[in-house]
Design a protein around this motif. Structure first.
Motif, PDB file in Angstrom:
ATOM      1  N   VAL A 112       0.849  -1.191   0.000  1.00 50.28           N
ATOM      2  CA  VAL A 112       0.000   0.000   0.000  1.00 50.28           C
ATOM      3  C   VAL A 112       0.886   1.244   0.000  1.00 50.28           C
ATOM      4  O   VAL A 112       1.824   1.348   0.797  1.00 50.28           O
ATOM      5  N   THR A 113       0.587   2.195  -0.894  1.00 47.94           N
ATOM      6  CA  THR A 113       1.378   3.427  -0.967  1.00 47.94           C
ATOM      7  C   THR A 113       0.552   4.700  -0.787  1.00 47.94           C
ATOM      8  O   THR A 113       1.125   5.782  -0.690  1.00 47.94           O
ATOM      9  N   LYS A 114      -0.775   4.571  -0.755  1.00 46.46           N
ATOM     10  CA  LYS A 114      -1.626   5.756  -0.650  1.00 46.46           C
ATOM     11  C   LYS A 114      -2.588   5.614   0.519  1.00 46.46           C
ATOM     12  O   LYS A 114      -2.966   4.494   0.885  1.00 46.46           O
ATOM     13  N   PRO A 115      -3.000   6.742   1.106  1.00 41.90           N
ATOM     14  CA  PRO A 115      -3.969   6.672   2.208  1.00 41.90           C
ATOM     15  C   PRO A 115      -5.362   6.367   1.703  1.00 41.90           C
ATOM     16  O   PRO A 115      -5.644   6.425   0.511  1.00 41.90           O
ATOM     17  N   GLY A 116      -6.256   6.048   2.646  1.00 42.81           N
ATOM     18  CA  GLY A 116      -7.661   5.849   2.328  1.00 42.81           C
ATOM     19  C   GLY A 116      -8.097   4.406   2.289  1.00 42.81           C
ATOM     20  O   GLY A 116      -9.297   4.126   2.201  1.00 42.81           O
ATOM     21  N   LEU A 117      -7.145   3.468   2.363  1.00 39.18           N
ATOM     22  CA  LEU A 117      -7.472   2.044   2.357  1.00 39.18           C
ATOM     23  C   LEU A 117      -7.502   1.516   3.785  1.00 39.18           C
ATOM     24  O   LEU A 117      -7.014   2.171   4.711  1.00 39.18           O
ATOM     25  N   PRO A 118      -8.047   0.301   3.989  1.00 47.22           N
ATOM     26  CA  PRO A 118      -8.099  -0.237   5.363  1.00 47.22           C
ATOM     27  C   PRO A 118      -6.725  -0.513   5.956  1.00 47.22           C
ATOM     28  O   PRO A 118      -6.594  -0.638   7.171  1.00 47.22           O
ATOM     29  N   ILE A 119      -5.702  -0.632   5.106  1.00 53.42           N
ATOM     30  CA  ILE A 119      -4.328  -0.868   5.548  1.00 53.42           C
ATOM     31  C   ILE A 119      -3.519   0.392   5.268  1.00 53.42           C
ATOM     32  O   ILE A 119      -3.614   0.961   4.177  1.00 53.42           O
ATOM     33  N   PRO A 120      -2.696   0.871   6.211  1.00 53.50           N
ATOM     34  CA  PRO A 120      -1.969   2.133   6.008  1.00 53.50           C
ATOM     35  C   PRO A 120      -0.825   1.994   5.009  1.00 53.50           C
ATOM     36  O   PRO A 120      -0.332   0.887   4.760  1.00 53.50           O
ATOM     37  N   PRO A 121      -0.375   3.103   4.441  1.00 54.81           N
ATOM     38  CA  PRO A 121       0.763   3.068   3.517  1.00 54.81           C
ATOM     39  C   PRO A 121       1.992   2.430   4.156  1.00 54.81           C
ATOM     40  O   PRO A 121       2.266   2.606   5.338  1.00 54.81           O
TER      41      PRO A 121
END
Length: 348
Positions: A112-121
């Motif tokens: 993950v590289t961007k905010p807004g998902l259930p898992i942090p960057p």
């Protein structure tokens, strides 16, 4: 996805399958068995969040100093899932005391590289429920868990991951462990995550497109960052209902003429099997050509009769229907795109 694509009919019940998260969990349990008891359980049984207890056959086994890994071929049932047939491998490695369970992205699993998902960057793209399931099968021990998917980097290019900022491979997904064929819920969840990422990046305008042709036309017209574009497919209602709960300043809906006629009629699911074009309604918009409209075989025949003026009327009525759904949560506009990829009508 093309704007005119339909799902193939079937005369039998569709077979359910298992998520990548369920496969990774079963592989973790098998690897733990080899690591702690000296043998791989095969088949290996796990308990899903809903209480189901599927058994999985192993397709890969390997051990080394302080580690073991197992692999399972994902069976997505009758769902057209790009990961159907992929080998999901979980390696379990003993960690130092007190480390707990840590998660790592192997080959074919993204980060993950961007905010807004259930898992942090910065974290591997292993979603919360699969993480919980894996922790449950590992118990109270200290382990490093590495999940890999054979050919996952290539397969990820066919998913939303690049737009969502998940780089290097696939996500390990699943909230129930079960893949429901042609799952509306899964697609709508992807739309929602797209909205979340756009909002987290500070974007104030998102675009929901019914297919590739309309999305390409909207990109050329609007010039927004790639994260603003959502592969909405037929699920305009799923997008609008989520925006109503999570407001964003502006939403553009771009779609083929037939799809947007159905939105203008008030349909919130635009699939051909769940909503139909009302030619009587179109005839009221072209009263001078009523008989020709009612004799038409397709909506695009009617578009040829009415031209841009008809497309603009449909855009305006469709915009009103969508605006009524979201209320004050967003400003809606609509682009009608023909089969050649030309914007032939817009709501303004």
């Amino acid at each position: 996805m093309a704007d005119s694509a339909d799902d193939a009919p079937t005369d039998r019940p569709l077979r359910r399958g298992w998520t990548t998260g369920a496969c990774a969990t079963a592989a973790a349990k098998a690897a733990l068995g080899a690591l702690t008891e000296g043998q791989f359980p095969d088949p290996v049984t796990i308990t899903l969040p809903g209480g189901q207890m599927p058994a999985f056959a192993l397709a890969h086994e390997a051990t080394g100093e302080g580690w073991a890994e197992a692999g399972i071929i994902k069976d997505a049932g009758d769902d057209p899932d790009v990961t159907h047939g992929a080998l999901v491998v979980t390696r379990v490695t003993k960690s130092s005391a007190g480390a707990g369970v840590t998660f790592h992205a192997g080959d074919g699993v993204g980060t993950v590289t961007k905010p807004g998902l259930p898992i942090p960057p910065g974290e591997p793209a292993i979603n919360p429920v699969p993480r919980r399931m894996i922790r449950e099968v590992l118990g109270a021990g200290d382990y490093a868990v590495t999940v890999s998917v054979r050919d996952g980097a290539r397969l990820a290019q066919k998913t939303w991951n690049p737009r969502l900022g998940i780089v290097g491979g696939l996500s390990i997904l699943g909230t129930t462990g079960i893949v429901i064929p042609y799952s509306c819920a899964a697609w709508i969840a992807s739309i929602q995550r797209g909205v979340d990422v756009a909002r987290a990046l500070g974007l104030t305008h998102v675009v929901g497109s019914t297919g590739d042709t309309s999305e390409t036309a909207a990109m050329a017209r609007l010039g927004l960052p790639i994260e603003a574009y959502l592969d909405m497919g037929d699920f305009v209602g799923g997008l609008l209902k989520y925006v109503r709960r999570r407001p964003i300043e502006r939403v553009t809906i771009a779609g083929g003429f037939a799809k947007l006629v159905k939105l203008a009629q008030g349909a919130m699911d635009l699939h051909s099997g769940r909503s139909q074009v009302d030619f009587e309604m179109l005839a009221t918009l072209l009263p001078d050509q009523r008989e020709r409209v009612l004799a038409a075989n397709t909506a695009n025949e009617v578009l040829a009769l009415g031209g841009p003026a008809l497309a603009a009327m449909i855009a305006s009525v469709a915009r009103a229907q969508a605006q009524a759904m979201v209320g004050d949560a967003a400003r809606i506009d609509v682009l009608v795109v023909d089969r050649n990829g030309t914007i032939v009508g817009e709501s303004g």
